[in-house]
Design a protein around this motif. Structure first.
Motif, mmCIF file in Angstrom:
data_model
loop_
_atom_site.group_PDB
_atom_site.id
_atom_site.type_symbol
_atom_site.label_atom_id
_atom_site.label_comp_id
_atom_site.label_asym_id
_atom_site.label_seq_id
_atom_site.Cartn_x
_atom_site.Cartn_y
_atom_site.Cartn_z
ATOM 1 N N PHE A 9 28.749 66.469 27.294
ATOM 2 C CA PHE A 9 28.252 67.801 27.610
ATOM 3 C C PHE A 9 27.533 67.826 28.952
ATOM 4 C CE2 PHE A 9 28.638 70.743 24.018
ATOM 5 C CZ PHE A 9 29.222 69.912 23.086
ATOM 6 N N SER A 53 40.111 59.668 24.298
ATOM 7 C CA SER A 53 40.045 60.426 23.056
ATOM 8 C C SER A 53 39.456 61.782 23.373
ATOM 9 C CB SER A 53 39.181 59.711 22.009
ATOM 10 O OG SER A 53 38.982 60.542 20.875
ATOM 11 N N SER A 97 38.825 64.328 21.907
ATOM 12 C CA SER A 97 37.908 64.997 20.995
ATOM 13 C C SER A 97 36.478 64.502 21.156
ATOM 14 C CB SER A 97 38.366 64.797 19.555
ATOM 15 O OG SER A 97 39.639 65.386 19.355
ATOM 16 N N ARG A 98 36.290 63.370 21.812
ATOM 17 C CA ARG A 98 34.939 62.910 22.131
ATOM 18 C C ARG A 98 34.476 63.675 23.349
ATOM 19 N NH1 ARG A 98 35.677 57.668 24.150
ATOM 20 N NH2 ARG A 98 33.430 57.412 24.319
ATOM 21 N N LEU A 99 33.356 64.359 23.239
ATOM 22 C CA LEU A 99 32.906 65.255 24.298
ATOM 23 C C LEU A 99 31.638 64.754 24.982
ATOM 24 C CD1 LEU A 99 33.369 68.734 22.593
ATOM 25 C CD2 LEU A 99 35.029 67.376 23.876
#
Lengths: 116, 112
Positions: free
Chosen positions: B102, B96, B98-100
């Motif tokens: 960092f 997915s 959009s799951r980030l």
């Protein structure tokens, strides 16, 4: 660009209480995300808020501690339950520009939480 | 498990100089983001990189992506004081995007 607002912008809370943070996006999005940024640290994903289904939590985060609601395609809430000083952080919501592949992920202004 | 490492974590440089921030990640991904954060502020999106060899430039900042090496760079050209901030790279999960996840962030200080 997506406009994301959060309420409250900051709060000081007592140990053992709960706080609900609201996130509003100016356009409909499929997914919204909640992140935590502890003091002086990077961001960590808490959960994905899916409209019409339960939130998906990342490792180390549980629903009992961080219940999430997603009643429609533009709004979500994150509750920080039974708070302790270790919950003092900035909580940010995020959403893609239009919900599609490869879009920029925009972030709200954040909610700065201090737990005494 | 996706891990993202940035270096350096702290960077102090003189105005007019050039420097590069590096972002390494551990598993395959099809998107990488760079953000800027000023003290007490939220994150400002700088770049989204979606394919191997992608290069994007905005003013004095240029970002590139090498998906084979799992490496992105943020190059600063002729730094100015206004660029002082913390810079984060973030990598989208393969399942997915959009799951980030960092990186730790690079705190940049540009001195006159």
């Amino acid at each position: 660009s997506a406009v994301i607002s959060q309420k409250p912008s900051r709060d000081i809370c007592q140990r053992g209480t709960s706080l609900t943070i609201q996130c509003q996006v100016d356009s409909q999005v499929t997914m919204m995300f909640w992140y935590r940024q502890q003091p002086g640290q990077s961001l960590t994903l808490i959960a994905t808020a899916n409209q019409g289904s339960e939130a998906t939590y990342e490792s180390g985060f549980v629903i009992d501690k961080f219940p999430i609601s997603r009643p429609n395609l533009t709004f979500s809430t994150l509750t920080v339950s039974n708070m302790s000083p270790e919950d003092s952080s900035i909580y940010l919501c995020s959403a893609p520009r239009s919900g599609g592949f490869g879009d920029t992920q925009y972030f709200g202004p954040g909610t700065r939480l201090t737990v005494l | 498990e996706l891990k993202v490492e940035q270096n350096p974590l702290f960077l102090s440089m003189q105005e007019g100089k050039n420097y590069t921030i590096y972002c390494n990640y551990s598993t395959t991904s099809d998107r990488l983001y760079w953000y800027r954060q000023d003290p007490g502020k939220s994150l400002e999106s700088l770049f989204v990189l979606l394919s191997n060899g992608a290069v994007k430039q905005e003013g004095r900042l240029m970002a590139s992506l090498d998906t084979k090496a799992r490496l992105s760079t943020l190059h600063i050209t002729a730094a100015v004081h206004d660029l002082s901030a913390t810079y984060f790279c973030a990598v989208g999960h393969q399942t997915s995007g959009s799951r980030l996840t960092f990186g730790e962030g690079t705190q940049l200080t540009v001195n006159p």
